[in-house]
Design an enzyme around this catalytic site. Sequence first.
Site, PDB file in Angstrom:
ATOM      1  N   GLU A  35       8.746   5.621 -13.659  1.00  0.00           N
ATOM      2  CA  GLU A  35       9.091   4.266 -13.218  1.00  0.00           C
ATOM      3  C   GLU A  35      10.584   4.137 -12.927  1.00  0.00           C
ATOM      4  O   GLU A  35      10.982   3.490 -11.964  1.00  0.00           O
ATOM      5  CB  GLU A  35       8.665   3.225 -14.267  1.00  0.00           C
ATOM      6  CG  GLU A  35       7.171   3.039 -14.388  1.00  0.00           C
ATOM      7  CD  GLU A  35       6.527   2.559 -13.085  1.00  0.00           C
ATOM      8  OE1 GLU A  35       7.204   1.907 -12.274  1.00  0.00           O
ATOM      9  OE2 GLU A  35       5.333   2.853 -12.885  1.00  0.00           O
ATOM     10  N   TYR A 118      10.166  -5.704 -15.410  1.00  0.00           N
ATOM     11  CA  TYR A 118       9.257  -4.931 -14.575  1.00  0.00           C
ATOM     12  C   TYR A 118       8.867  -3.604 -15.243  1.00  0.00           C
ATOM     13  O   TYR A 118       7.690  -3.265 -15.372  1.00  0.00           O
ATOM     14  CB  TYR A 118       9.914  -4.691 -13.206  1.00  0.00           C
ATOM     15  CG  TYR A 118       9.378  -3.485 -12.509  1.00  0.00           C
ATOM     16  CD1 TYR A 118       8.147  -3.543 -11.882  1.00  0.00           C
ATOM     17  CD2 TYR A 118      10.076  -2.282 -12.515  1.00  0.00           C
ATOM     18  CE1 TYR A 118       7.618  -2.424 -11.274  1.00  0.00           C
ATOM     19  CE2 TYR A 118       9.567  -1.164 -11.918  1.00  0.00           C
ATOM     20  CZ  TYR A 118       8.337  -1.236 -11.292  1.00  0.00           C
ATOM     21  OH  TYR A 118       7.819  -0.131 -10.712  1.00  0.00           O
ATOM     22  N   ASP A 136       7.003  -6.229  -8.944  1.00  0.00           N
ATOM     23  CA  ASP A 136       8.126  -5.605  -8.245  1.00  0.00           C
ATOM     24  C   ASP A 136       8.095  -6.078  -6.787  1.00  0.00           C
ATOM     25  O   ASP A 136       7.294  -6.957  -6.425  1.00  0.00           O
ATOM     26  CB  ASP A 136       8.071  -4.071  -8.355  1.00  0.00           C
ATOM     27  CG  ASP A 136       6.915  -3.473  -7.581  1.00  0.00           C
ATOM     28  OD1 ASP A 136       6.031  -4.235  -7.123  1.00  0.00           O
ATOM     29  OD2 ASP A 136       6.891  -2.243  -7.411  1.00  0.00           O
ATOM     30  N   CYS A 190       0.260  -2.327   2.526  1.00  0.00           N
ATOM     31  CA  CYS A 190       0.931  -3.590   2.870  1.00  0.00           C
ATOM     32  C   CYS A 190       2.440  -3.325   2.894  1.00  0.00           C
ATOM     33  O   CYS A 190       3.206  -3.868   2.110  1.00  0.00           O
ATOM     34  CB  CYS A 190       0.574  -4.665   1.841  1.00  0.00           C
ATOM     35  SG  CYS A 190       1.038  -6.314   2.386  1.00  0.00           S
ATOM     36  N   CYS A 197      -3.382  -3.826   8.081  1.00  0.00           N
ATOM     37  CA  CYS A 197      -4.364  -4.841   7.668  1.00  0.00           C
ATOM     38  C   CYS A 197      -5.807  -4.387   7.918  1.00  0.00           C
ATOM     39  O   CYS A 197      -6.721  -4.750   7.169  1.00  0.00           O
ATOM     40  CB  CYS A 197      -4.100  -6.154   8.407  1.00  0.00           C
ATOM     41  SG  CYS A 197      -2.479  -6.845   8.062  1.00  0.00           S
ATOM     42  N   CYS A 200      -6.993  -2.543   4.915  1.00  0.00           N
ATOM     43  CA  CYS A 200      -6.577  -3.103   3.622  1.00  0.00           C
ATOM     44  C   CYS A 200      -7.792  -3.684   2.873  1.00  0.00           C
ATOM     45  O   CYS A 200      -8.573  -4.433   3.440  1.00  0.00           O
ATOM     46  CB  CYS A 200      -5.544  -4.210   3.855  1.00  0.00           C
ATOM     47  SG  CYS A 200      -5.049  -5.014   2.310  1.00  0.00           S
ATOM     48  N   CYS A 206      -7.076 -12.780   3.515  1.00  0.00           N
ATOM     49  CA  CYS A 206      -5.609 -12.725   3.466  1.00  0.00           C
ATOM     50  C   CYS A 206      -5.017 -13.721   4.465  1.00  0.00           C
ATOM     51  O   CYS A 206      -5.283 -13.666   5.664  1.00  0.00           O
ATOM     52  CB  CYS A 206      -5.122 -11.313   3.791  1.00  0.00           C
ATOM     53  SG  CYS A 206      -3.323 -11.218   3.921  1.00  0.00           S
TER      54      CYS A 206
HETATM   55  S1  SF4 Z   1      -4.409  -7.801   4.899  1.00  0.00           S
HETATM   56 FE1  SF4 Z   1      -2.822  -8.972   3.878  1.00  0.00          FE
HETATM   57  S2  SF4 Z   1      -2.440  -7.880   1.984  1.00  0.00           S
HETATM   58 FE2  SF4 Z   1      -3.550  -6.487   3.336  1.00  0.00          FE
HETATM   59  S3  SF4 Z   1      -1.992  -5.312   4.438  1.00  0.00           S
HETATM   60 FE3  SF4 Z   1      -2.462  -7.088   5.693  1.00  0.00          FE
HETATM   61  S4  SF4 Z   1      -0.958  -8.610   5.076  1.00  0.00           S
HETATM   62 FE4  SF4 Z   1      -0.999  -7.075   3.457  1.00  0.00          FE
END
Ligand code: SF4
Length: 352
Positions: A35, A118, A136, A190, A197, A200, A206
Amino acid sequence: MVRQITTKLADWYRRSNQQLPWRGIRDPYAIWLSEVMLQQTRVSTVIGYWNRFIDKYPDAQSLAAAGLDEVLELWAGLGYYSRCRNLHQAAKMIVTDHDGQFPRDPEQVRKLPGIGEYTTAAICSIAFGEPLAVIDGNVQRVLCRYLGIDGDPRRGDAKHSVHEAADAALDCDHPGDHNQAMMDLGRSICTPRSPACQICPLGNGCVARASGEPTRWPQPRPKRATEEQWWAAAVVMQGQQVLTWEGDGELLAGHRGPPLARLAGPGIHAEKMADRELRRFGIEGATLLGHGDRFRHAITHRRLQIYPLVYQFTGEIPEAATTIPIEEGGRLPALHRKSLAAARKLLLEEPR
Ligand code: SF4
């Protein structure tokens, strides 16, 4: 909406299974080391350093028993050397105050040098299963985007909203895995400039993705104006050795290196100001050999111009000074390394 993060992330984390040498380890010392190294540094860079550290210093006892110079040498190239100094000091505290055992109590962990909220949450959740959410920059970004939290997530209402969301999303049965999943997602999917996205796990629901402009979040803090500054670096030689002191001024305080003297403008009274600074560090009567090449250096909001002055000194070395061979400045901070390089160049050009 927040709770959906928990299950989606848990599935993704099980499937993605990133191969990192510290993954799956429950040893708080090894987690702490990873870390600290990961702060401000890429994963790909950290892997080699982490492996070498664990080989040489497998526990707090071996790290505490090592000399600081030796530890700094192994750290050389990783940057932000105060991290290394704190690590070494904290290892000593673990040995003296905790019988060599890494403390389990988050309050005690937080008291170790260089460990803030953190890192405490990361170590205690991963090693001991403590239900503490890590927050973080990666986590802030993911939460601001997923929930559409406006404002600077480091302060005020936005910060409060991020903390609330992080706590609500935390998987209290597997807090370590959850925290690592959040950080992995921010680091690998992200990302700050080009979030992926379409792959993701949080894509559905989102807010940032639905807006079509995911990088609108998190909203940046207002930029601090850059400040131009001019400094003289007094490189004092005794033979081929350079004298270094621990800095106590506004620039590089706590780091060893040649004394630095702030100038009123470009090169203004550089010799006089450097001489004054040298006297403060106990050096009188050093012979000025010449001026090294001026160079630029940036530290956060400051743009610096450094004027290296090179001296030869034959008197008694003050107690607070240490010497290093001029070619071994590699473990000093970058600014000092550049001053030593400028001095070396001058000495090679004008052998005396
Ligand atoms: S969907 Fe949302 S959380 Fe996922 S990468 Fe895109 S902006 Fe980030």
